[in-house]
Enzyme design. Structure first.
Site, mmCIF file in Angstrom:
data_model
loop_
_atom_site.group_PDB
_atom_site.id
_atom_site.type_symbol
_atom_site.label_atom_id
_atom_site.label_comp_id
_atom_site.label_asym_id
_atom_site.label_seq_id
_atom_site.Cartn_x
_atom_site.Cartn_y
_atom_site.Cartn_z
ATOM 1 C CD GLU A 99 -0.268 -11.461 2.236
ATOM 2 O OE1 GLU A 99 -0.142 -11.630 3.467
ATOM 3 O OE2 GLU A 99 -1.341 -11.083 1.722
ATOM 4 C CE1 TYR A 110 -2.896 -3.203 1.319
ATOM 5 C CE2 TYR A 110 -1.755 -2.982 3.422
ATOM 6 C CZ TYR A 110 -2.603 -3.688 2.587
ATOM 7 O OH TYR A 110 -3.145 -4.877 3.023
ATOM 8 C CG ASP A 160 -3.271 5.107 -8.463
ATOM 9 O OD1 ASP A 160 -2.707 4.006 -8.558
ATOM 10 O OD2 ASP A 160 -3.775 5.536 -7.408
HETATM 11 C C1 LIG Z 1 2.916 -0.967 -7.248
HETATM 12 C C2 LIG Z 1 1.657 -1.290 -6.507
HETATM 13 C C3 LIG Z 1 1.089 -0.335 -5.666
HETATM 14 C C4 LIG Z 1 -0.075 -0.615 -4.974
HETATM 15 N N1 LIG Z 1 -0.613 0.349 -4.160
HETATM 16 C C5 LIG Z 1 -1.731 0.074 -3.441
HETATM 17 C C6 LIG Z 1 -2.278 1.046 -2.555
HETATM 18 O O1 LIG Z 1 -1.774 2.165 -2.422
HETATM 19 N N2 LIG Z 1 -3.384 0.703 -1.843
HETATM 20 C C7 LIG Z 1 -3.974 -0.515 -1.960
HETATM 21 O O2 LIG Z 1 -4.959 -0.767 -1.264
HETATM 22 N N3 LIG Z 1 -3.491 -1.450 -2.813
HETATM 23 C C8 LIG Z 1 -2.381 -1.186 -3.545
HETATM 24 N N4 LIG Z 1 -1.871 -2.136 -4.399
HETATM 25 C C9 LIG Z 1 -2.574 -3.418 -4.551
HETATM 26 C C10 LIG Z 1 -2.372 -4.324 -3.356
HETATM 27 O O3 LIG Z 1 -1.003 -4.477 -3.083
HETATM 28 C C11 LIG Z 1 -3.002 -5.687 -3.630
HETATM 29 O O4 LIG Z 1 -4.387 -5.504 -3.789
HETATM 30 C C12 LIG Z 1 -2.738 -6.709 -2.532
HETATM 31 O O5 LIG Z 1 -3.277 -7.944 -2.923
HETATM 32 C C13 LIG Z 1 -3.310 -6.313 -1.217
HETATM 33 O O6 LIG Z 1 -2.994 -7.285 -0.264
HETATM 34 P P1 LIG Z 1 -4.021 -7.712 0.885
HETATM 35 O O7 LIG Z 1 -5.107 -8.486 0.216
HETATM 36 O O8 LIG Z 1 -3.196 -8.546 1.809
HETATM 37 O O9 LIG Z 1 -4.543 -6.469 1.506
HETATM 38 C C14 LIG Z 1 -0.694 -1.870 -5.115
HETATM 39 C C15 LIG Z 1 -0.129 -2.812 -5.960
HETATM 40 C C16 LIG Z 1 1.024 -2.543 -6.652
HETATM 41 C C17 LIG Z 1 1.612 -3.578 -7.560
HETATM 42 MN MN LIG Z 2 -3.271 -10.575 2.335
#
Ligand SMILES: Cc1cc2nc3c(=O)[nH]c(=O)nc-3n(C[C@H](O)[C@H](O)[C@H](O)COP(=O)(O)O)c2cc1C
Ligand SMILES: [Mn+2]
Length: 482
Positions: free
Chosen positions: A233, A171, A282
């Site tokens: 993870e 994030y 974004d």
């Molecule tokens: C470069 C990059 C930046 C990201 N930035 C965000 C972000 O700012 N906020 C967000 O909620 N997800 C962001 N994501 C997507 C999350 O990392 C992704 O949905 C992830 O599966 C979330 O993990 P979780 O399910 O454990 O919350 C980003 C992904 C990438 C590849």
């Molecule tokens: Mn997760």
């Protein structure tokens, strides 16, 4: 052999001609973005800026930004990872003692993926509890109208207060000052869920959070995987690298981080405290507008000697995240097929930025089957965000977007074949009528059946028989055509 850390991955990239060092000064404000954007769009290498303006810490960018580099990161093709997953899913206890004995090494391998707690690690080379500042690091201002500098490739660790299970998500974090950042976990993500649960439980005011920046590539990559809640993870990273991730306890919070991390930011999010975050250029290719998000307060910074700052930029596709997402598409296909065996293949074209468009081919077996698959996908983890789902028959190659457009557009009677639904929408969608809530569209572009009320005849696609093609091959040459 699993990479021990980010440095080993950098060396591997360099050895394969996939990395370019930039020895002279480049500004982390906008200039690095322009370099990274051009490089990814020209099929160029990963970039290591050794002398970013205003910092002694080098910047690594585009380390995952091609199919080749994703293969180097995972030490295998995404299809091979998918194959390994399928194998595990099909693993069944064979009959008889001999068969069971044969299974033992495989079962031992599964056990060997779990993260291991170790007492010390390189991320503790330097521990700063007092004199630390985010200003030491070359955090990028990515695009001209960004609200500030953003940490874009962090591994954000938190714990589910109810189950004690760890989560790691990527994030972005806007740097507000030397010791404070935003915490942009969107409402559907696990970090936000932990925050909600802690807020609802009451009693405590702070939520422990630890952020690791830069680690071995499988561990970094695991932070973006759309895993079900409470699936660690770090366990999946262990599976990807076939070696457990070593975790080390934080200094000031009750969390662990990968021992090989380059940089670790420890701290807390104060429950109830929100601050304006953004705008941010974004991955939709548009700026996300500013909005209120939680605030992360740093309590300690630890890092390796001579740390490397790993980052990425997002923007008009394709960017680095497209290649990371393409590997997700491949790796998660066998998992999707566990629930939906009728799915033959899926594709998420770059222009659809993952959540806007998913193409699905199915083996159609009963009336309404395409619609069943749409609804299933809308109910499947982060695939719920899919704004447009196009379902085609299994004879359509969904990786060939021009074939999909041609056949799907021929096959639909729009009024009949389009399914609108309301539901959760990706937080980054700027068109939905409300934030996080709006409509989605499914397109049933399969051949229609009489059982679906289609009683007209359905034509065949024309194709020249092979013997004719062969005869003309010879005549073609004879005519002097190329
Ligand atoms: C470069 C990059 C930046 C990201 N930035 C965000 C972000 O700012 N906020 C967000 O909620 N997800 C962001 N994501 C997507 C999350 O990392 C992704 O949905 C992830 O599966 C979330 O993990 P979780 O399910 O454990 O919350 C980003 C992904 C990438 C590849
Ligand atoms: Mn997760």
């Amino acid at each position: 052999m699993a990479y021990a850390d980010l440095r080993e991955f950098i060396r591997a990239l360099e050895k394969s001609g996939e990395l370019k060092r930039i020895p002279f000064e480049v500004d982390p404000e906008l200039e690095i973005t322009e370099f990274a954007d051009r490089s990814v769009k020209n099929g160029g290498p990963a970039l290591l800026f050794e002398n970013p303006k205003g910092s002694k810490v080098p910047v690594l960018i585009n380390a995952f930004a091609s199919t080749k580099r994703m293969e180097l990161a995972l030490e295998s093709t995404a299809d091979d990872v998918a194959g390994r997953i399928s194998e595990f899913l099909q693993m069944r206890m064979p009959e008889g003692i001999i068969g069971k004995l044969k299974m033992l090494p495989m079962l031992a391998e599964v056990g060997a993926f779990f993260p291991k707690i170790v007492n010390d690690g390189p991320c503790k080379d330097v521990i700063r509890k007092k004199d630390f500042s985010l200003g030491d690091f070359p955090v990028l201002k990515c695009w001209p109208h960004d609200g500030g500098k953003f940490i874009t490739l962090p591994m954000v660790f938190s714990k589910n207060p109810d189950t004690g299970k760890r989560n790691c998500g990527c994030y972005r974090m806007q740097v507000f000052d030397e010791r404070t950042t935003g915490m942009h976990w969107q409402t559907h993500k696990q970090g936000a869920e932990h925050y909600r649960r802690m807020s609802a439980a009451g009693g405590v005011k702070k939520m422990d959070v630890a952020v690791a920046i830069g680690a071995d590539p499988a561990t970094m990559y695991s932070a973006i995987l759309p895993l079900p809640p409470d699936i660690d993870e770090m366990m999946i990273a262990g599976f990807l690298r076939s070696k457990p991730v070593e975790m080390v306890k934080c200094e000031t919070v009750d969390l662990e981080v990968p021992a090989n991390s380059e940089i670790v930011l420890e701290g807390y999010v104060e429950l109830g405290e929100l601050r304006r975050e953004g705008p941010f250029g974004d991955h939709t290719g548009f700026y996300s507008l500013d909005d209120d998000y939680p605030v992360f307060h740093l309590t300690c910074v630890t890092h390796r000697k001579n740390p490397v700052y790993a980052t990425t930029i997002v923007g008009p596709p394709p960017m680095e995240d497209f290649y990371m997402g393409k590997a997700i598409e491949r790796i998660f296909l066998p998992l999707m097929r566990l629930q939906l065996p009728e799915v033959r293949d899926i594709a998420m074209p770059a222009e659809g930025i993952f959540h806007n468009l998913i193409l699905v081919s199915i083996r159609k077996s009963y009336p309404g089957h395409a619609r069943k698959v749409m609804h299933a996908i809308w109910g499947l983890g982060q695939a719920m965000f899919s704004k447009v789902i196009v379902v085609v028959d299994e004879d359509v190659d969904v990786q060939n977007f021009s074939e999909v457009a041609w056949k799907a557009l021929n096959n639909i009677d729009p009024e009949r074949d389009i399914q609108f639904v309301m539901g959760p929408i990706d937080s980054l969608d700027h068109a939905s009528r409300l934030p996080n809530y709006g409509s989605k569209m499914g397109v049933d572009a399969t051949r229609k059946w009489p059982e679906e009320g289609f009683t007209r005849r359905w034509p065949a696609v024309m194709r020249m028989p092979e013997d004719v093609q062969k005869r003309v091959d010879a005549l073609w040459k004879k005519a002097g055509l190329k």
